[in-house]
Design a protein around this motif. Structure first.
Motif, mmCIF file in Angstrom:
data_model
loop_
_atom_site.group_PDB
_atom_site.id
_atom_site.type_symbol
_atom_site.label_atom_id
_atom_site.label_comp_id
_atom_site.label_asym_id
_atom_site.label_seq_id
_atom_site.Cartn_x
_atom_site.Cartn_y
_atom_site.Cartn_z
ATOM 1 N N LEU A 564 14.377 69.510 -0.227
ATOM 2 C CA LEU A 564 15.447 68.551 -0.489
ATOM 3 C C LEU A 564 16.123 68.900 -1.803
ATOM 4 O O LEU A 564 15.454 69.108 -2.819
ATOM 5 C CB LEU A 564 14.870 67.132 -0.544
ATOM 6 N N ILE A 565 17.443 68.988 -1.768
ATOM 7 C CA ILE A 565 18.225 69.314 -2.965
ATOM 8 C C ILE A 565 19.183 68.167 -3.230
ATOM 9 O O ILE A 565 19.988 67.810 -2.375
ATOM 10 C CB ILE A 565 18.999 70.629 -2.781
ATOM 11 N N LEU A 566 19.078 67.598 -4.416
ATOM 12 C CA LEU A 566 19.928 66.470 -4.800
ATOM 13 C C LEU A 566 20.712 66.873 -6.043
ATOM 14 O O LEU A 566 20.134 67.071 -7.105
ATOM 15 C CB LEU A 566 19.083 65.230 -5.081
ATOM 16 N N ASP A 567 22.014 67.017 -5.883
ATOM 17 C CA ASP A 567 22.873 67.423 -6.998
ATOM 18 C C ASP A 567 23.647 66.197 -7.459
ATOM 19 O O ASP A 567 24.724 65.888 -6.951
ATOM 20 C CB ASP A 567 23.816 68.539 -6.546
ATOM 21 N N GLU A 568 23.093 65.471 -8.428
ATOM 22 C CA GLU A 568 23.701 64.229 -8.912
ATOM 23 C C GLU A 568 24.040 63.328 -7.724
ATOM 24 O O GLU A 568 25.135 62.775 -7.626
ATOM 25 C CB GLU A 568 24.950 64.530 -9.741
ATOM 26 N N ALA A 569 23.083 63.180 -6.800
ATOM 27 C CA ALA A 569 23.364 62.536 -5.523
ATOM 28 C C ALA A 569 23.609 61.045 -5.639
ATOM 29 O O ALA A 569 24.179 60.442 -4.727
ATOM 30 C CB ALA A 569 22.204 62.776 -4.562
ATOM 31 N N THR A 570 23.168 60.424 -6.734
ATOM 32 C CA THR A 570 23.343 58.975 -6.856
ATOM 33 C C THR A 570 24.330 58.618 -7.960
ATOM 34 O O THR A 570 24.363 57.472 -8.408
ATOM 35 C CB THR A 570 21.982 58.302 -7.146
ATOM 36 N N SER A 571 25.135 59.574 -8.373
ATOM 37 C CA SER A 571 26.041 59.320 -9.502
ATOM 38 C C SER A 571 27.170 58.369 -9.146
ATOM 39 O O SER A 571 27.804 57.803 -10.033
ATOM 40 C CB SER A 571 26.627 60.644 -10.004
ATOM 41 N N SER A 572 27.441 58.190 -7.838
ATOM 42 C CA SER A 572 28.584 57.366 -7.438
ATOM 43 C C SER A 572 28.180 55.964 -7.006
ATOM 44 O O SER A 572 29.019 55.218 -6.506
ATOM 45 C CB SER A 572 29.345 58.054 -6.289
ATOM 46 N N VAL A 573 26.907 55.605 -7.156
ATOM 47 C CA VAL A 573 26.465 54.278 -6.731
ATOM 48 C C VAL A 573 26.102 53.460 -7.966
ATOM 49 O O VAL A 573 25.873 53.986 -9.054
ATOM 50 C CB VAL A 573 25.262 54.371 -5.770
#
Length: 681
Positions: A564-573
């Protein structure tokens, strides 16, 4: 975002404001490109032979028509002349009488005619001629329609194959190509240029074949009727060639520039419209409008010049044709008066002269279409000739289905030879562990992820998945094991259900809903008019930025990846939703390897391993507490995120009190869940 988003490092062409291309490759020559374009029809050679046969039949019949009409004219004219002669006399007697009276020219003209004095017009023979002419033109039209119908299918199949080639090529291109070519420019080649090629081939191929065959057939009949008049008509050929070549040389460059500028303008429009709000916020409307006007003016100049120059050909050909028409009428009249030709042959020859100059004019007028189509073909062929990514090994190796142990072994990589980025990088990510990657912009964080996904291949060393070198695996196999959630969301035009199921199309309705619930999509989707069947446009404007991000996270949940790769995945919430998502992701990361790129260091305190990167190298690694204790780069990054808040407190003279240590993610999640339960009650 660091890494290949900065692939201007590999960009071979200059760029102006907003990334606009300011250079380009030199276009190929007309001849080789046209030959290659015709080669796309090779697979339909048998049908092309049928088209050629039908074209020959159509042209042959149409060429015979004027000669038959000339015979009909001779019958009418001879019958009219016979009525002026005394009945019962012979043709020779009439001729002798005219000679004796000094009317030698009339005698010569009548001698060339076939009539019986006083008999009048032979309507039976005229009817047979006209019936034959009708049949000739009917079958000529029928064969012409058949060849056009078959050729249309051939061209459309060729364009279908070309679009498939372009589509396949796009999927085989390396990521570096998309880093250096604007989307608008690529879309222009895939859509506008391919469509222009199809239209050009559709409009010109049939007409070129018919025109060339007509010129050959008509010229043959003209020499049969009168070699002298045929030589006069031949004067048009060298003049046509000279005019066409002179104009084509100049207009071809302008057509290439026209389609190149069209791609540039498309890129400008796509770029500006996608960032319209940013342009408005920063007040750059005037600059954008000025750039657009300049590029639009360039497109106008190149298009006007190309169309004007190529449009000169047709009037020039018509002028030459009119001169030839006058010459044939004068010389033909003298020939009839001298008894060397019949009036029907002169009429037929005049028709042939029109048939002869018309296809030459058509060939000249089609020069602009051919040049435009070949210019587009050059651009498409440039795309097809781009260097592709290295092919997968055959046979390829594969890792176990449960493989999630990823190791970097002395990996080195650079975008350009003279700018090192990652040198001798070694790290290991165990199954079930979370590896966080932090560092300043340009440190190589996203580059590291792209190497894992094989968007780029390493220059030295290797990346292994459960002992298998990822370069020995197929890209599809490797990426099928990987789920990726980027900061920039991508949703396509379709329902929310379809966008979530993109991660695993065969998933059941229950699995889709479960993934949506885990990503907290289910919380807002029921408030939409059609729930999971709510249609999204290609920009998903009916969802907020945070909601779009949740849908992409649900997509990754459904894919159930091993890595699993998360690239700032929650920056918009929002913060509360982010905490809930982190809890769900912690469940998702069980027995999987997770790589998290983060700028907000508070979100990765619980990571098993934190890598601090600077200039492509890992300068520190360890847990959150270990790195803080070292008081190095990580400590400086972490403390810097709280300095602003501290300075604001001092500015408003808030009494300084000892701040408690930041709560752990588990504590915050428990508090958030408790708040949710209170709200439900």
């Amino acid at each position: 975002m660091s890494g290949p988003g900065r692939a201007a490092q590999r960009m071979p062409i200059g760029r102006g404001p907003m990334g606009q291309a300011t250079g380009g490759e030199k276009a190929r020559n007309f001849g080789p490109s046209a030959k290659r374009l015709l080669a796309t029809l090779r697979s339909d050679t048998p049908l092309l032979v049928v088209v050629l046969v039908f074209s020959i039949l159509s042209v042959t019949l149409s060429v015979i028509g004027p000669k038959l009409l000339g015979e009909g004219t001779n019958i009418v004219f001879a019958g009219f002349i016979s009525l002026q002669m005394p009945a019962g006399a012979t043709k020779q007697q009439v001729i002798d009488q005219l000679v004796a009276s000094g009317n030698q020219d009339q005698a010569n003209m009548i001698a060339a005619m076939d009539f019986v004095p006083g008999a009048g017009i032979d309507f039976d023979q005229l009817a047979r001629i006209l019936t034959l002419v009708l049949l000739v033109y009917v079958f000529s039209s029928l064969f012409g329609w058949l060849q056009a119908r078959i050729l249309n299918g051939v061209v459309q199949r060729a364009m279908h194959r070309l679009r498939l080639q372009v589509e396949d090529k796009v999927h085989r291109l390396p990521l570096s190509y998309f880093d250096r070519v604007q989307r608008g420019e690529l879309l222009s080649r895939v859509t506008n240029d391919v469509d222009n090629i199809g239209q050009t081939m559709q409009q010109t191929l049939s007409q070129v074949v018919i025109s060339l065959l007509t010129v050959i057939g008509v010229l043959t009949m003209m020499f049969i009727i009168s070699p002298l008049l045929a030589v006069i008509a031949l004067v048009t050929i060298p003049l046509t060639i000279v005019i066409t070549v002179l104009v084509a040389r100049r207009s071809q460059k302008l057509f290439v520039q026209q389609w190149k500028t069209t791609g540039v303008l498309n890129a400008r429009v796509e770029e500006t419209f996608s960032g319209h709000s940013v342009v408005k916020v920063f007040g750059h409307q005037k600059e954008v409008e000025a750039d657009f006007r300049a590029e639009n003016e360039e497109l106008y100049r190149s298009s006007f010049g190309a169309q004007f120059l190529s449009g000169v050909i047709m009037p020039a050909m018509m002028f030459i044709g009119n001169l030839v028409y006058v010459a044939i009428a004068v010389v033909g009249g003298l020939q009839v008066a001298a008894g060397l030709m019949s009036i029907g042959d002169v009429q037929a020859f005049i028709q042939y002269s029109r048939q002869f100059t018309q296809p030459l004019s058509q060939l000249g007028s089609m020069a602009n279409l051919l040049q435009s189509g070949v210019a587009s073909a050059e651009r498409v062929f440039e795309l097809l000739d781009e260097e592709e990514q290295t092919p997968d090994d055959d046979p390829a190796l594969t890792a176990p289905d449960s493989a999630s142990h990823l190791e970097f072994e002395d990996v080195s990589f650079r975008y350009t030879e003279d700018k090192p980025l990652i040198d001798s990088l070694t790290l290991a990510a165990r199954p079930g562990s979370t590896v966080a990657i932090v560092g300043p912009t340009g440190a190589g964080k996203t580059t590291l992820v792209n190497l894992i996904m094989r968007f780029y291949d390493v220059d030295a060393g290797r990346i292994v998945l459960d002992g298998v070198d990822t370069r020995r695996m197929t890209r599809d196999d490797l990426r099928a094991r990987t789920g990726m959630v980027l900061q920039d969301t991508w949703l396509f035009a379709g329902t929310i259900r379809e966008n979530i199921a993109y991660g695993r199309p065969e998933a059941s309705e229950e699995e889709i809903v479960a993934a949506a619930t885990a990503a907290y999509v289910d919380r807002f989707v029921h408030a939409l008019p059609d729930g999971y069947d709510t249609m999204l446009d290609d920009e998903a404007t009916n969802l907020s930025v945070g909601e779009r991000q949740l849908v992409t996270i649900a997509r990754a949940f459904l894919a159930d990846p091993r890595i699993l790769i998360l690239d700032e995945a929650t920056s918009s919430v929002d913060t509360r939703t982010e905490l809930l998502i982190q809890r769900a992701m912690s469940r998702l990361r069980e027995d999987r390897t997770a790589f998290v790129i983060a700028h907000r260091l508070s979100t990765i305190r619980d990571a098993d391993l934190i890598l601090v990167m600077e200039n492509g190298a890992i300068v520190e690694q360890g847990s959150h507490n270990q790195l803080l204790a070292q008081k190095g780069s990580y400590g400086r990054l972490y403390n810097a995120q709280f300095e602003g808040a501290a300075e604001e407190e001092e500015a408003v003279e808030v009494p300084t009190v000892p701040l408690p240590p930041p709560p752990t993610t588990a504590q915050i999640v428990v508090e958030a869940l408790a708040e949710s339960e209170d709200a439900v009650e």
